[in-house]
Design a protein around this motif. Sequence first.
Motif, short mmCIF file in Angstrom:
data_model
loop_
_atom_site.label_atom_id
_atom_site.label_comp_id
_atom_site.label_asym_id
_atom_site.label_seq_id
_atom_site.Cartn_x
_atom_site.Cartn_y
_atom_site.Cartn_z
N LEU A 20 -7.48 -1.47 12.05
CA LEU A 20 -8.39 -2.20 13.26
C LEU A 20 -9.90 -2.25 12.77
N ASP A 21 -10.40 -1.79 11.49
CA ASP A 21 -11.55 -1.65 11.10
C ASP A 21 -12.22 -2.89 10.49
N THR A 22 -12.70 -3.74 11.53
CA THR A 22 -13.17 -5.09 11.13
C THR A 22 -14.60 -5.24 10.54
N ARG A 23 -15.39 -4.21 10.89
CA ARG A 23 -16.80 -3.88 10.29
C ARG A 23 -16.87 -3.73 8.83
N ARG A 24 -16.25 -2.43 8.58
CA ARG A 24 -16.52 -2.05 7.01
C ARG A 24 -15.95 -2.99 5.85
N PRO A 25 -16.61 -3.46 5.20
CA PRO A 25 -16.30 -4.51 4.14
C PRO A 25 -14.86 -4.00 3.32
N ALA A 26 -13.98 -4.92 3.33
CA ALA A 26 -12.81 -4.47 2.70
C ALA A 26 -11.92 -3.38 3.02
N ALA A 27 -12.13 -3.04 4.47
CA ALA A 27 -11.64 -1.79 5.01
C ALA A 27 -9.97 -2.02 5.17
N GLN A 28 -9.89 -3.43 5.57
CA GLN A 28 -8.27 -3.94 5.89
C GLN A 28 -7.50 -3.78 4.65
N GLU A 29 -8.25 -4.57 3.79
CA GLU A 29 -7.64 -4.62 2.31
C GLU A 29 -7.25 -3.41 1.54
N GLN A 30 -8.36 -2.18 1.93
CA GLN A 30 -7.92 -0.83 1.30
C GLN A 30 -6.86 -0.35 1.71
N LEU A 31 -6.53 -0.35 3.12
CA LEU A 31 -5.42 0.08 3.79
C LEU A 31 -4.16 -0.76 3.31
N ARG A 32 -4.18 -1.83 2.98
CA ARG A 32 -3.09 -2.69 2.62
C ARG A 32 -2.70 -2.05 1.15
N GLN A 33 -3.72 -1.86 0.20
CA GLN A 33 -3.47 -1.53 -0.97
C GLN A 33 -2.98 -0.07 -1.12
N LEU A 34 -3.19 0.99 -0.02
CA LEU A 34 -2.84 2.18 -0.05
C LEU A 34 -1.23 2.18 0.52
N GLY A 35 -0.98 1.16 1.25
CA GLY A 35 0.43 0.87 1.72
C GLY A 35 1.32 0.57 0.52
N GLU A 36 0.82 -0.34 -0.29
CA GLU A 36 1.56 -0.54 -1.40
C GLU A 36 1.98 0.59 -2.34
N GLN A 37 0.77 1.64 -2.29
CA GLN A 37 0.95 2.68 -3.02
C GLN A 37 1.96 3.53 -2.72
N VAL A 38 1.94 3.89 -1.34
CA VAL A 38 2.80 4.94 -0.69
C VAL A 38 4.13 4.27 -0.19
N LYS A 39 4.17 2.75 -0.67
CA LYS A 39 5.37 2.12 -0.12
C LYS A 39 5.64 2.08 1.50
N VAL A 40 4.60 1.76 2.07
CA VAL A 40 4.63 1.84 3.67
C VAL A 40 4.22 0.44 3.93
N ALA A 41 4.95 -0.28 4.97
CA ALA A 41 4.31 -1.58 5.51
C ALA A 41 3.17 -1.50 6.02
N ASP A 68 -5.33 2.59 12.18
CA ASP A 68 -6.73 3.01 11.50
C ASP A 68 -7.88 2.50 12.27
N THR A 69 -8.51 3.19 13.18
CA THR A 69 -9.55 2.56 13.86
C THR A 69 -10.76 2.51 12.89
#
Length: 542
Positions: free
Chosen positions: A137-158, A190-191
């Motif tokens: 839910l972090d629309t302010r910090r640059p690439a915050a949403q992308e960071q969570l997406r990559q971590l999701g791939e790493q831990v195999k969570v949608a 993740d706010t």
Amino acid sequence: MFESLQERLGSILNGLTGRGALSEADVSAALREVRRALLEADVALEVVRSFTDKVREKAVGAAVLKSIKPGQMVVKIVHDELVGMLGAEGVAIDLNAPAPVVIMMVGLQGSGKTTTSAKIAKRLTERQNKKVLMASLDTRRPAAQEQLRQLGEQVKVATLPIVEGQTPVDIARRAVQAAKLGGHDVVILDTAGRTHIDEPLMVEMADIKKVSSPHEILLVADSLTGQDAVNLAKSFDERVGITGLVLTRMDGDGRGGAALSMRAVTGKPIKLIGTGEKMDGLEEFHPKRIADRILGMGDIISLVEKAAENIDAEQAAAMAKKMQSGKFDLNDLAGQLQQMSKMGGMGGIMGMMPGMGKMKDQMAAAGLDDKMFGRQLAIISSMTKAERANPDILKHSRKKRIAAGSGTDAAEINKLLKMHRGMADMMKAMGGKGKGGGLMRGMMGGLAQKMGLGGMMPGGMGGPGGMMGGGMPDLSRMDPKQLEALQKQAQAAGLGGMKGLPGGLPGGGGLPGLPGGMKLPDLPGSGGGLPMLGKNAPGKKK
């Protein structure tokens, strides 16, 4: 995290346990020092005041001052009050609600919310077999949403697909809807954070809470921030209402005051602690175990759990069988070094063993650290298959080649070979009926049994099997006379150095009767799990 506090409290309480009788003045003087130590560790003043008042009330009673071991009774009281300060029982994340259970992560920017969200998702997926969806839910910090997406791939969570231009409230609503349609058990939101608490942040958190109806609101706080973390927890609790705390960077060198203050000040349980950057660096918070560590009593239960997670039972059984035949080559040594590394390295293991925390400085001075084990693994990796299986074929020319390949020198290779010879001799003593065999067989049982690896060792080894082929004697069941007999037997077998085996703290630690000042035989070979680097390794030719 608690090393400086552990040293201070250890020296204060050791001064009490050494005395035959205590007066009220002795107790008051010790409590003044305890108060000072807690304040220096950045524990909140009101918490320190309450803690020392409770200890004084119990410690100056007639039952303590006239007891057989008044010093140890005071240590027990301090221990019990520490547990009370941290929260009597550990509290896990509550998933007892209709699916999807919404977990809302809140906190300031940089406290580790995004990484912690991925760690929790991994833990729930692997340990509780839950289907988890993460949404940033972090629309302010640059690439915050992308960071969570990559971590999701790493831990195999949608993770929730990113849609540009949506507000945090819209994303939260979409995440809950997607979880319902996708049959997910848990949604982790993740706010966004700020560098400090402000009104727009609190309004945003309240709006997200309204649309997502979270069952858990976890405040992620950096444990290195000290008293600020306590004030942060108060503010978030008043405005949003938190259900628990997650403390990150507990593996850092902070003073630990935040962890000791937060439960007492906010009344909210610390549910999880972050112990490293890796995705498995998250542990449940157990107040009693933390209190044990602070008072130098070790944390055998956590060590056993860590071992159970990291030690492959089949591999351990194969190793045990091999050891019984007296065989132990450099491949086996490399395997043991890797197992130690997985369990947190030498420092991590020693910190959890009763009475061993004080030895970290001695070990560091002797050069016995995880870097040394890394160099040893590099040396073994630079050898051929034949050299690892039979180190006796290593001549000077081969050692030069190995040194060049591993970035070390011949002296380090010789040290490694000497250590291996000592361990191999010890394995022969354990497998046969040679000198020290009876002692070694007796030392196999305790820790392995607590790890649930009992019965893995083949017959003739004297009881249940051992962690990494060895283990600590089951000191929790021994009285002082048995400990004294063990010490004499160890000296007779050439395992000098087991000095100072006091009876332990009644009711104080995880295992009553574990020795406070026990030293490993010639650093650090107390059992098969730790390499025998000592001058007195059994079976060594003089």
